[in-house]
Design an enzyme around this catalytic site. Structure first.
Site, short mmCIF file in Angstrom:
data_model
loop_
_atom_site.label_atom_id
_atom_site.label_comp_id
_atom_site.label_asym_id
_atom_site.label_seq_id
_atom_site.Cartn_x
_atom_site.Cartn_y
_atom_site.Cartn_z
N GLY B 29 -38.31 25.03 0.95
CA GLY B 29 -39.20 23.90 1.21
C GLY B 29 -39.87 23.36 -0.04
N CYS B 237 -24.55 10.20 27.60
CA CYS B 237 -23.69 9.33 26.80
C CYS B 237 -22.80 8.53 27.75
CB CYS B 237 -22.84 10.17 25.85
SG CYS B 237 -21.57 9.23 25.00
N CYS B 240 -18.94 9.91 26.82
CA CYS B 240 -18.48 11.28 27.10
C CYS B 240 -19.37 11.99 28.11
CB CYS B 240 -18.41 12.09 25.80
SG CYS B 240 -20.03 12.58 25.17
N CYS B 262 -23.11 8.70 21.97
CA CYS B 262 -23.45 9.75 21.00
C CYS B 262 -23.46 9.16 19.60
CB CYS B 262 -22.39 10.86 21.01
SG CYS B 262 -22.31 11.78 22.55
N CYS B 268 -18.59 13.18 20.18
CA CYS B 268 -18.25 12.34 21.32
C CYS B 268 -16.72 12.33 21.54
CB CYS B 268 -18.75 10.92 21.09
SG CYS B 268 -18.91 9.95 22.62
ZN LIG Z 1 -20.66 10.91 23.72
#
Ligand SMILES: [Zn+2]
Ligand SMILES: Nc1ncnc2c1ncn2[C@@H]1O[C@H](COP(=O)(O)OP(=O)(O)OP(=O)(O)O)[C@@H](O)[C@H]1O
Ligand SMILES: [Mg+2]
Lengths: 256, 285, 227
Positions: B29, B237, B240, B262, B268
């Site tokens: 970090g 989605c 998909c 997606c 996807c």
């Molecule tokens: Zn998708």
């Protein structure tokens, strides 16, 4: 009683030029000390050296910490000193914009110190911010406004709220009423006086306005050319000044 | 390809960058300064990420480059071509196939493994910059762990929008120590940062590198009464049917009809190939 | 309660050729609880100066000024402030107040300073203001705009709000009408009766005779007289 602050032989030079030198005093809990003197006499240099904004060339600034009792803040680690500045110390700048975040709302400005010490509850932060706005006589419905939308007097009051929200024990103020209209000054002084009393604050106030110290300060320190020339009870120093410079200072103003 | 040293940068520069990467991994970090080089692309096109990738790649690596989750945007395509040309490494669009993934603004949906390295392109590495423009001051704040200001930003969000409106580049605290800007990934991706893969962050213009070793603790900042939420559009989605992936909203016509798909194109596609389908899946296919 | 020993005071005006103005030498006096001592002497003899020295407002050049066991001539500012809060009251000739503070709070302040609950302090303040005939509509206003006589009565009310064991009264009855004067003399008598040690300056001879147990002529401390 342990002094809240013990200042020992503080010296700050700018090259070969004196900023302030040989300053020694104790400040007890609940005491308000005024520092007066003409422009360039070293008041701000001293205040900044005490508050850790400037590193003094020598001397000690011993603060009675809650956890460990008296500790020299000049030699403590920067992390500790900065923590102190966010908790038990407060600094009110002459120009509110030096002490405020102008791009952050009034509520965020007040809440910053709370969040800095770990407050993570939005509702309670906001509630305390609103409460503090009220205490400094700013309407609660201004909580989401930015300070740039505030008048000079309001900005100064906001700066005070932002500083006092963590219940500090020592407040440094550099010309807190400078640059404000007389009527606005009176209101601010009255407010400060009330808060100092109510919270039992100790404060060191730098100003060249003798009326301000007359109203706010228990004790007075008069500076000239970087040195302290006279100290004492405020009304005694103003009404029966001993040093020639103080006499000049007091006689230069009409009736304070 | 022989006109260039492997992966464009000279070995000296790569060593310098690797040292910064190692330091970054050792202090998770923490923003490590590095001497960013001119790259044959403008700032904002991922020059930081490209330099980190160049210093990380070996001839055996397989590289995947995504921009907002997609492999086929101009930015992703040009960076992929750049390394095909200068390093001759294999490239892929399949997340699981890649050993090094350079990304802009997303973390792939498929869980990454210990054998993978994720390289982020970072525009502004300093999470405190928004409220404190002074670099000397922000460095001090990191050094002294003074992070109250970060919450001031979240406070402002809630006071203005009724909720933490920060949706991208949502600040995190790493291993309870450094507050870090995760680059402009959606906050939906924040929880994924506690992962098996190594994560490297490169900011070219700002000349900073920082890193997260595998399984590093990464906590999104929040308030007790406004807890962090890894939110996404409340939809499956449309292609998909995935319920768990980050979605892009696509406007379909002037009448305002739209679809959610997606943002991770590889995810996807592989779901569609596996037979899943959403509301518009059949027609689109 | 109040004991002065060989107190001297002079002013040195550094900016006016370092002129030295001696005002007092070998001032010695003693006030016991329940006693009221009147200071006399011509105008300019140093009555107010002596009072201010006792209050710590002027710095004694030498000698001791012991009030309630504290030597004001040597005490630290905070000791003097504590003394003023708890022991030594002072009604000066002029009212000096913070702008904006309402009269009721101006009068209640000495009580609040020693921790009296607000309600109780305000009640006491109200009863004193009523006693001194300050019209109630004025109580909520700042006394800064009041007439001279009204301001003086507010000042007196403030001075008597808290029961100080020692009090300094600088012409408390000047510019008061007969009725108010009687009220003030009554307040002084009550204070004496509860054991307060009082030093007062009264121009009004009748008043002086009524409340003072003895007199000290300040001219006796005048350096010229010594010469
Ligand atoms: Zn998708
Ligand atoms: N940064 C600096 N560099 C050099 N000299 C300085 C610096 N700051 C202050 N001084 C000098 O130090 C002396 C004290 O200055 P300081 O600002 O403390 O005065 P001050 O009493 O606060 O004055 P003012 O009432 O005008 O604010 C002056 O001679 C000033 O010129
Ligand atoms: Mg100054």
């Amino acid at each position: 009683m342990t002094p809240l602050l013990q200042v020992k032989n503080i010296k700050k030079f700018y090259g070969s030029r004196i900023g302030c030198t040989d300053v020694t005093f104790d400040l007890y809990p609940g005491e308000v000390m005024g520092i007066v003197g003409e422009s360039g006499s070293g008041k701000s240099t001293l205040l900044n050296s005490l508050a850790g904004h400037l590193a003094p060339d020598c001397g000690e600034v011993v603060f009675d910490t809650r956890a460990d009792g008296p500790v020299d803040t000049v030699t403590m680690s920067e992390a500790e000193r900065r923590m102190l500045s966010r908790t038990d110390w407060a600094f009110v700048h002459q120009h509110a914009r030096d002490g405020l975040r102008m791009s952050v709302s009034a509520g965020g400005n007040i809440g910053e110190r709370l969040m800095a010490v770990g407050d993570r509850h939005y509702g309670s932060i906001r509630e305390r911010a609103a409460d503090w706005l009220g205490r400094v006589e700013i309407s609660e419905n201004r909580i989401d406004d930015r300070p740039s939308a505030f008048s000079g007097g309001m900005q100064q009051r906001l700066q005070i709220a932002r500083n006092l929200v963590t219940g500090p024990r020592l407040v440094f103020m550099d010309e807190p009423t400078g640059g404000l209209d007389v009527s606005v000054q009176a209101r601010l002084l009255d407010l400060l006086r009330g808060l100092v009393r109510e919270m039992g604050l100790s404060a060191i106030i730098v100003t060249h306005d003798l009326a301000v110290v007359r109203l706010l300060a228990d004790r007075l320190m008069v500076m000239k050319d970087g040195r302290v020339v006279e100290t004492g009870l405020t009304d005694q120093v103003l009404d029966d000044p001993q040093h020639s410079y103080t006499q000049l200072l007091v006689s230069s103003v009409l009736q304070v | 390809m022989s006109d260039y040293n492997f992966a464009y940068l000279d070995e000296q520069t790569k060593r310098m960058i690797r040292r910064s990467i190692l330091k970054g991994l050792a202090v998770p970090g923490y923003q490590v300064p590095f001497a960013s080089r001119e790259m044959p692309m403008p700032y904002g096109w991922g020059t930081g990420g490209v330099q980190v990738s160049a210093a990380t790649l070996t001839p055996d690596d397989t590289l995947k480059v995504i921009d907002q989750g997609a492999d086929d945007t101009t930015n992703a395509v040009s960076i992929r071509k750049f390394f095909e040309k200068t390093a001759g490494v294999d490239t892929t669009e399949e997340t699981a196939e890649a050993s090094v993934i350079q990304t802009r603004h997303r973390i792939p949906e498929a869980e990454l493994t210990e054998d993978q390295i994720l390289v982020y392109q970072v525009p502004i590495p300093e999470p405190l910059r928004f409220l404190e423009p002074r670099e000397t001051e922000t460095r001090k704040m990191h050094a002294l762990e003074e992070y109250g200001l970060m919450h001031v930003k979240l406070y402002e969000d809630i006071s203005q929008h009724g909720a933490i409106a920060t949706a991208y580049a949502y600040p995190v605290k790493v291993e309870g120590r450094y507050v870090m800007d995760p680059s402009p990934i959606p906050k939906f991706d924040n929880p994924k940062m506690e992962m098996a893969a190594i994560q490297l962050f490169g900011a070219g213009r700002e000349q900073r590198i920082y890193a997260l070793p595998p399984y590093t603790q990464v906590v999104s900042l929040d308030f007790e009464d406004y807890p962090f939420e890894a939110s996404k559009a409340d939809h499956p989605c449309d292609l998909c049917g995935a319920e768990d992936s980050y979605l892009d909203e696509v406007i379909l016509d002037d009448a305002g009809s739209r679809m959610f798909v997606c943002s991770d194109t590889d995810y996807c596609r592989s779901r569609c190939e596996a037979g899943h389908s959403g509301r518009l899946g059949e027609e689109a296919a | 309660m109040i004991e002065l020993n060989n107190v001297s005071k002079s002013f040195i005006l550094h900016n006016q050729g370092s002129a030295v103005i001696p005002v007092m030498q070998n001032a010695t006096l003693c006030v016991k609880p329940g006693e009221c001592v009147g200071l006399t002497g011509v105008s300019g003899a140093g009555k107010s100066t002596l009072m201010r020295v006792i209050y710590g407002n002027y710095l004694a050049a030498s000698g001791s000024v012991v009030v309630g066991g504290v030597d004001v001539a040597k005490a630290e500012p905070r000791e003097i402030l504590a003394l003023r809060r708890e022991t030594l009251g002072y009604v000066s000739q002029f009212l000096r107040v913070v702008p904006r503070v309402p009269t009721l709070d101006v009068v209640a302040e000495p009580l609040l300073a020693v921790g009296t609950p607000v309600g109780q302090a305000r009640d006491k303040a109200a009863s004193l203001l009523a006693q001194l005939n300050i019209p109630e509509p004025l109580w909520g206003l700042s006394p800064t705009t009041f007439s001279g006589g009204e301001q003086q009565r507010v000042n007196i009310a403030r001075g008597f709000a808290y029961d100080y064991p020692a009090m300094l009264l600088d012409e408390p009855t000047a510019s008061l009408d007969a009725q108010n004067r009687t009220t003030v003399l009554g307040l002084i008598d009550t204070a004496k009766a509860r054991g307060a040690a009082i030093i007062g300056i009264f121009h009004d001879e009748a008043a002086r005779e009524t409340v003072c147990d003895c007199f000290v002529d300040v001219s006796d401390f005048s350096p010229k007289a010594m010469a």
